[in-house]
Write a protein that holds these residues in place. Structure first.
Motif, PDB file in Angstrom:
ATOM      1  N   ALA A  21      34.400  28.054  29.723  1.00  0.00           N
ATOM      2  CA  ALA A  21      34.434  26.843  30.546  1.00  0.00           C
ATOM      3  C   ALA A  21      34.953  27.150  31.942  1.00  0.00           C
ATOM      4  O   ALA A  21      34.436  26.625  32.942  1.00  0.00           O
ATOM      5  N   ALA A  22      35.958  28.024  32.053  1.00  0.00           N
ATOM      6  CA  ALA A  22      36.501  28.376  33.361  1.00  0.00           C
ATOM      7  C   ALA A  22      35.486  29.150  34.188  1.00  0.00           C
ATOM      8  O   ALA A  22      35.317  28.886  35.390  1.00  0.00           O
ATOM      9  N   VAL A  23      34.781  30.090  33.568  1.00  0.00           N
ATOM     10  CA  VAL A  23      33.754  30.856  34.285  1.00  0.00           C
ATOM     11  C   VAL A  23      32.620  29.942  34.713  1.00  0.00           C
ATOM     12  O   VAL A  23      32.104  30.047  35.841  1.00  0.00           O
ATOM     13  N   HIS A  24      32.247  29.020  33.866  1.00  0.00           N
ATOM     14  CA  HIS A  24      31.192  28.072  34.208  1.00  0.00           C
ATOM     15  C   HIS A  24      31.587  27.220  35.410  1.00  0.00           C
ATOM     16  O   HIS A  24      30.800  26.998  36.322  1.00  0.00           O
ATOM     17  N   ASP A  25      32.843  26.745  35.397  1.00  0.00           N
ATOM     18  CA  ASP A  25      33.304  25.910  36.520  1.00  0.00           C
ATOM     19  C   ASP A  25      33.379  26.708  37.816  1.00  0.00           C
ATOM     20  O   ASP A  25      33.058  26.194  38.892  1.00  0.00           O
TER      21      ASP A  25
END
Length: 50
Positions: free
Chosen positions: A42-46
């Protein structure tokens, strides 16, 4: 020399198990690994895709 041949065995001492014992359990580590990878994804996606 001490006489250690008494008839009764010494009582076992119960030690409390702490956080390191809990973290050594495989199901808990698998669960934490899955949650950590979901948070990382989720952090990489954001950061990269939004």
């Amino acid at each position: 020399m001490l006489d250690t041949s008494r008839g009764e065995a010494p009582a076992p001492t119960e030690e409390p198990r702490g956080c390191l014992f809990a973290l050594s359990q495989p199901p808990l580590m698998i669960f934490l690994g899955v949650i950590g990878s979901l948070l990382l994804a989720a952090a990489v996606h954001d950061l990269l895709l939004l």
